[in-house]
Design an enzyme around this catalytic site. Sequence first.
Site, PDB file in Angstrom:
ATOM      1  N   SER A   3       0.820  -1.201   0.000  1.00  0.00           N
ATOM      2  CA  SER A   3       0.000   0.000   0.000  1.00  0.00           C
ATOM      3  C   SER A   3       0.857   1.255   0.000  1.00  0.00           C
ATOM      4  CB  SER A   3      -0.891   0.001   1.231  1.00  0.00           C
ATOM      5  OG  SER A   3      -1.631   1.194   1.284  1.00  0.00           O
ATOM      6  N   ILE A  53       3.890  11.014   4.099  1.00  0.00           N
ATOM      7  CA  ILE A  53       2.895  11.446   3.110  1.00  0.00           C
ATOM      8  C   ILE A  53       1.656  11.959   3.836  1.00  0.00           C
ATOM      9  CG2 ILE A  53       1.511  10.718   1.121  1.00  0.00           C
ATOM     10  CD1 ILE A  53       4.584  10.543   0.689  1.00  0.00           C
ATOM     11  N   GLY A  54       1.379  11.403   4.984  1.00  0.00           N
ATOM     12  CA  GLY A  54       0.204  11.849   5.728  1.00  0.00           C
ATOM     13  C   GLY A  54      -1.069  11.268   5.142  1.00  0.00           C
ATOM     14  N   ASN A  81      -6.567  -0.877   1.322  1.00  0.00           N
ATOM     15  CA  ASN A  81      -5.939  -0.543   2.594  1.00  0.00           C
ATOM     16  C   ASN A  81      -6.770   0.571   3.234  1.00  0.00           C
ATOM     17  OD1 ASN A  81      -3.748   1.415   3.978  1.00  0.00           O
ATOM     18  ND2 ASN A  81      -2.975  -0.673   4.080  1.00  0.00           N
ATOM     19  N   CYS A 112      -1.819   4.040  12.390  1.00  0.00           N
ATOM     20  CA  CYS A 112      -2.002   5.490  12.374  1.00  0.00           C
ATOM     21  C   CYS A 112      -2.605   5.973  13.686  1.00  0.00           C
ATOM     22  CB  CYS A 112      -2.827   5.915  11.174  1.00  0.00           C
ATOM     23  SG  CYS A 112      -4.184   4.828  10.854  1.00  0.00           S
ATOM     24  N   ILE A 173       5.740  -5.809   7.718  1.00  0.00           N
ATOM     25  CA  ILE A 173       5.521  -4.690   8.623  1.00  0.00           C
ATOM     26  C   ILE A 173       5.151  -3.421   7.852  1.00  0.00           C
ATOM     27  CG2 ILE A 173       7.119  -5.496  10.377  1.00  0.00           C
ATOM     28  CD1 ILE A 173       9.260  -3.631   9.145  1.00  0.00           C
TER      29      ILE A 173
HETATM   30  C1  FMN Z   1       5.526   6.504   0.157  1.00  0.00           C
HETATM   31  C2  FMN Z   1       4.906   5.424   0.974  1.00  0.00           C
HETATM   32  C3  FMN Z   1       3.537   5.460   1.254  1.00  0.00           C
HETATM   33  C4  FMN Z   1       2.940   4.469   2.033  1.00  0.00           C
HETATM   34  N1  FMN Z   1       1.580   4.503   2.281  1.00  0.00           N
HETATM   35  C5  FMN Z   1       1.004   3.487   2.991  1.00  0.00           C
HETATM   36  C6  FMN Z   1      -0.413   3.457   3.203  1.00  0.00           C
HETATM   37  O1  FMN Z   1      -1.154   4.305   2.719  1.00  0.00           O
HETATM   38  N2  FMN Z   1      -0.947   2.457   3.965  1.00  0.00           N
HETATM   39  C7  FMN Z   1      -0.143   1.460   4.499  1.00  0.00           C
HETATM   40  O2  FMN Z   1      -0.652   0.565   5.164  1.00  0.00           O
HETATM   41  N3  FMN Z   1       1.187   1.449   4.280  1.00  0.00           N
HETATM   42  C8  FMN Z   1       1.780   2.443   3.550  1.00  0.00           C
HETATM   43  N4  FMN Z   1       3.140   2.411   3.322  1.00  0.00           N
HETATM   44  C9  FMN Z   1       3.943   1.326   3.881  1.00  0.00           C
HETATM   45  C10 FMN Z   1       4.213   0.247   2.832  1.00  0.00           C
HETATM   46  O3  FMN Z   1       3.023  -0.322   2.390  1.00  0.00           O
HETATM   47  C11 FMN Z   1       5.143  -0.846   3.402  1.00  0.00           C
HETATM   48  O4  FMN Z   1       4.515  -1.438   4.513  1.00  0.00           O
HETATM   49  C12 FMN Z   1       6.469  -0.293   3.845  1.00  0.00           C
HETATM   50  O5  FMN Z   1       6.902   0.706   2.950  1.00  0.00           O
HETATM   51  C13 FMN Z   1       7.567  -1.358   3.934  1.00  0.00           C
HETATM   52  O6  FMN Z   1       7.773  -1.991   2.707  1.00  0.00           O
HETATM   53  P1  FMN Z   1       8.941  -1.571   1.665  1.00  0.00           P
HETATM   54  O7  FMN Z   1      10.216  -1.549   2.419  1.00  0.00           O
HETATM   55  O8  FMN Z   1       8.876  -2.618   0.606  1.00  0.00           O
HETATM   56  O9  FMN Z   1       8.571  -0.217   1.144  1.00  0.00           O
HETATM   57  C14 FMN Z   1       3.745   3.408   2.543  1.00  0.00           C
HETATM   58  C15 FMN Z   1       5.105   3.375   2.238  1.00  0.00           C
HETATM   59  C16 FMN Z   1       5.704   4.352   1.468  1.00  0.00           C
HETATM   60  C17 FMN Z   1       7.170   4.271   1.194  1.00  0.00           C
END
Ligand code: FMN
Lengths: 302, 302, 290, 290
Positions: A3, A53-54, A81, A112, A173
């Site tokens: 997500s 990003i908020g 999500n 959150c 995570i």
């Molecule tokens: C720019 C960005 C935006 C994200 N937005 C969400 C989100 O809206 N909801 C959520 O559950 N996780 C969000 N995540 C977390 C990711 O889904 C993921 O759990 C986390 O980045 C770890 O995985 P990665 O190392 O492969 O990025 C976001 C991550 C990034 C980098």
Amino acid sequence: MASGTFGYGEEYADFLDPGRLGAVIVKGISLLPRPGNPPPRLVETPAGMINAIGLENVGVDRFIDVKLPLLRQRRATVIVNIFGNTVDEYAGLASKLDGEDGVAALEINISCPNVKQGGMVFGTDPATAAAVVGAVRARTALPLITKLTPNVTRIGEIARAAVDAGTDAISCINTVAAMAVDIFSRRPKLANVFGGLSGPAVKPIALRCTYEVLQAVKCPVIGVGGIGTATDALEFMLLGARAVQVGTANFVNPGVSVEILEGIERFLRFQGLDRIEDFIGTLDTECLFPFAEDACGVLDLS
Amino acid sequence: MASGTFGYGEEYADFLDPGRLGAVIVKGISLLPRPGNPPPRLVETPAGMINAIGLENVGVDRFIDVKLPLLRQRRATVIVNIFGNTVDEYAGLASKLDGEDGVAALEINISCPNVKQGGMVFGTDPATAAAVVGAVRARTALPLITKLTPNVTRIGEIARAAVDAGTDAISCINTVAAMAVDIFSRRPKLANVFGGLSGPAVKPIALRCTYEVLQAVKCPVIGVGGIGTATDALEFMLLGARAVQVGTANFVNPGVSVEILEGIERFLRFQGLDRIEDFIGTLDTECLFPFAEDACGVLDLS
Amino acid sequence: MPKFQENALILDHREVADRTWLMRLMSPKIALEARAGQFVMVRVRDGIDPLLRRPLSFHRTFPEEGCIELLYRVVGKGTLLLSKTVPGMNLDLLGPLGNGFDLPAPDARGPIALIAGGIGIAPLFDLMERIALSNPAFDPQQMNLFYGTRTVAELLALSYFGALGVRVHWSTDDGSFGHKGHVTRMFAQFAEDSAFRPESLYACGPLEMQFHVARWALAHDVPAQLSLESLMACGLGACLGCALPAASPDDPAADGYVHVCMDGPIFPAGAVQWQKLQVHRPPPPIFLSD
Amino acid sequence: MPKFQENALILDHREVADRTWLMRLMSPKIALEARAGQFVMVRVRDGIDPLLRRPLSFHRTFPEEGCIELLYRVVGKGTLLLSKTVPGMNLDLLGPLGNGFDLPAPDARGPIALIAGGIGIAPLFDLMERIALSNPAFDPQQMNLFYGTRTVAELLALSYFGALGVRVHWSTDDGSFGHKGHVTRMFAQFAEDSAFRPESLYACGPLEMQFHVARWALAHDVPAQLSLESLMACGLGACLGCALPAASPDDPAADGYVHVCMDGPIFPAGAVQWQKLQVHRPPPPIFLSD
Ligand SMILES: Cc1cc2nc3c(=O)[nH]c(=O)nc-3n(C[C@H](O)[C@H](O)[C@H](O)COP(=O)(O)O)c2cc1C
Ligand SMILES: Cc1cc2nc3c(=O)[nH]c(=O)nc-3n(C[C@H](O)[C@H](O)[C@H](O)COP(=O)(O)OP(=O)(O)OC[C@H]3O[C@@H](n4cnc5c(N)ncnc54)[C@H](O)[C@@H]3O)c2cc1C
Ligand SMILES: Cc1cc2nc3c(=O)[nH]c(=O)nc-3n(C[C@H](O)[C@H](O)[C@H](O)COP(=O)(O)OP(=O)(O)OC[C@H]3O[C@@H](n4cnc5c(N)ncnc54)[C@H](O)[C@@H]3O)c2cc1C
Ligand SMILES: Cc1cc2nc3c(=O)[nH]c(=O)nc-3n(C[C@H](O)[C@H](O)[C@H](O)COP(=O)(O)O)c2cc1C
Ligand code: FES
Ligand code: FES
């Protein structure tokens, strides 16, 4: 696709076909549209990045009206999500998304802040985590995935609470709480001061969390955190993760998820395995000493 | 020099003079010698490494008899990192080291498992953390530094407990709990399965923890985690850390601590600052919008 | 518009001004689709250090030859590593990204202003070439380029602009060449002194500069196209990291954002709420290697 | 013995067998102090990817010329990146580290055995040259090198050993050259068949091989010096990461460790508890780029 890292699926249309992927988890959706945090929202860190990003998003209504039909068209399996500021908001989201054509499951983001409890994060306490999952469970028959935060003392306890409250699966995570500052301007590098660390840097933490969760609960677990290659994905699967999500790596290489799928197939062929199920969860923590008298024969002792 | 990464000070004799450093924190010392964990004890990860050394050390008696005199000779300021399996062991260590010539302070490592409480780590609970610090405090007049683990939900609470129990300073962070596996042998890459992540990868987490601790307590805080350059060190100081420790970076570049000292001096000159104190804690989280009408004048709006 | 991931061969690479490098790449798919003002996301080397790609604008494009040129300034780790690549090596590019400049209307004849602060010259060069190419009736002398850097060593040489035939107004902050002071001040003064009123205005440079350009354009009601910057992770609209606070004329209090990689990087002067902008500034060059 | 951090210029670099590279470096301080069997910690490139240095043994040393040679096999990210460096670049080295081999006594004449498994040939070459140099009375034909790899493509060419005049016994696991099977099996068979009883034994290779060598040496009471491997972070004795379970003759149940970078890498056959050893194996080459 993790997500928040794959937009609403359209953004990567030039690089891959979302129909080829196991599932696309769209950007976190809230009841009302949210503008997100003021910039700067990003900062690069060693082998990672921090984002704040908020949770900018179009809101659930517009998502259902505009974004979901596009995803349906592309025949993507869509996992939504969801997040809210209160338990009721989570429940409301579940009601709205329940029965929407094209939604395969909900991923509950409990990382959150809980406005009611003074900004404490739902996912850092077993009771509040259970409250959210329970409220969502009551409103929908959709499969539920609960996404855990690593910023806790005992992630296994939160996982157990979520399972007891009715989640069908766990993903872990979410990002690791982090911060960055600039010594010249003497300011935080993020307008929000804090943000979430993701990318290769967090993979060892994500693997540990996944392992702890797998030891605590029996439900399917989805690994996420720092995955950028087939080897990374297979590491989570070796622990027992049934599936994985790819986040930050999409930014660097938009075709990465297809490369990972192909790499996994190559690995299975190389290992002579027919199905990934024959590999999942086969971590061997016992047979550590190949030269011992009771060694399990990995070596030819001529 | 962070504990466990600089041996007993002799190992780096060819590359720098320990007398030039602020202080050397020696490898964690226990009451009895400990052999440490079976190998493999190390694994490299993206921008970091995981170690599971298992606190191998010569024991406090041999440390006092053999290692300490050598450090005294080199005129190093020595801080002794101590750990025990029980509160009593910590107290015993404090008694033995109290009054030893050449020991400037004790650093209490509360990131190791509490045998009495089923392997739970002392530093993950405010009450057990306070018990350890209090017991050590009762046995020595030496300055006490308590070293916190980042693997907790709210590190500020642990810091407060340690301060209330009598610590003079806090150092944070110890390593982040992590894991690595090998998909070909299907085994953990560490014989101990789990280990602690250190190096550049953890810096954003260490900065966040340091900031949280600084908001929770008034005592001096020492930043540690991923520091490898003067800029890294200055980032912790900008938050308010009075000093920093360098760990993993010593392995890559044995002269790194002198380079960092020189880099800090260069930065202060460049910024026209006479003393590092004029920089410490000057993080500005307020004035974020230089173009706003109430902007604090960082820009020439001609 | 299609986007491509292309493994581009470096054909030429040299330092053309202080810490300012010009790189020519063979990248036929991207070159064919590129518009002035668009950009590519460059992977500066293999591996995860640095992790993210870096956005760089098209400096010149040669669709028939399948080539593009990038002009960049070394300001941090990524651009430093980039400057160490040599012809014969390949770079992984993603592009073309963003919206690009709108060229003046085909019947436009009147003067236009182009304001470049520092490395902001990069995309404006492509723009000037495209205007000249697409509108042969347009007198190059009607293109007024206001071009300023901190000091003379950072300026691209006069000869660089020779073939274009545009009118260049030079400035340096320290007065080592041309007008002494900020380029926006030179521009405003020139406009006042010679009653210069461009039909349209194009600008690229640091946000501090763009703030002044935007104020001038709004005050004088001149349509402006500003190339704005933001930190980017994806360049594709997926991460939502590249947000700038949007000005919504209907509801000035609304808290919305535009995204530089999708809605931009080219924006009209009134598109962002300058008063809500936080500026990132690169570290002083002497700390670069740290 | 002093240790140095030296920025060494790459003088020559080429692939001398399958995935096996020979690199010559100008590193006068380290070259002057180096002993056969010691090693350097190499920083394969700037930055933090990979983070740690990689240990490589001296393959040949030229103290007068201020040069050293390294021979290495590409098995992972670090060695892959190393193989992409070219003469003219510099590498940051730390060394000489570890204890090194003890040469045979000056009056030694009898046969000695050297067992090399795969890239284990690297330090044995330096050792053979030093023996020849330090003891001209020693007949090179008394040096019996048992040298095996998986397949012929990985073998260093015959000519490589020509000048030394030692007796080379070749093996490959797949029988594509020389004896078919493991080098330890060839050695044991040769020893039995020809009643070969070396005065001393030197070996370098994977731990699986060393296990067999150690068993043979202990069983036949031949003094052996084995170059053992372990994962290393510092190479200096500071991190305590490179531990191997120590055998303490006094107290076989004791849980002690030796440290490869300080106490080794050269150990007598009885120094470690093989039954407590866990082996790391590189991934299959076809997964290398992943
Ligand atoms: C720019 C960005 C935006 C994200 N937005 C969400 C989100 O809206 N909801 C959520 O559950 N996780 C969000 N995540 C977390 C990711 O889904 C993921 O759990 C986390 O980045 C770890 O995985 P990665 O190392 O492969 O990025 C976001 C991550 C990034 C980098
Ligand atoms: C659409 C777009 C087009 C661009 N075109 C060009 C171009 O043609 N030529 C050119 O030289 N530069 C261009 N830039 C800026 C360029 O992307 C940055 O200078 C570069 O990413 C810095 O990378 P680095 O690793 O060298 O610096 P880093 O080490 O990442 O950062 C050094 C400093 O620069 C600041 N910085 C980094 N990236 C940006 C950014 N995107 N915007 C503002 N500040 C930043 C950081 O905050 C930090 O203080 C463009 C930026 C955008 C968004
Ligand atoms: C004292 C000493 C001297 C050495 N001398 C030489 C030499 O002269 N020539 C040569 O080719 N190699 C030598 N090695 C081995 C060499 O250090 C490793 O092959 C190298 O570090 C692998 O780095 P990599 O990044 O390519 O592989 P990585 O990606 O780090 O690892 C690939 C695989 O190799 C394994 N591996 C990595 N390092 C080691 C290690 N130190 N020991 C055992 N397995 C390891 C890993 O577990 C992993 O499975 C020596 C090792 C030691 C300890
Ligand atoms: C090999 C190794 C051994 C360590 N041993 C100790 C120890 O004995 N006691 C302790 O408090 N911390 C120990 N640490 C933690 C470090 O002191 C430090 O807190 C941590 O590594 C983070 O800093 P760094 O990223 O600069 O390495 C050890 C770290 C490493 C890498
Ligand atoms: S850079 Fe990712 S959305 Fe713009
Ligand atoms: S490698 Fe660090 S102690 Fe041996």
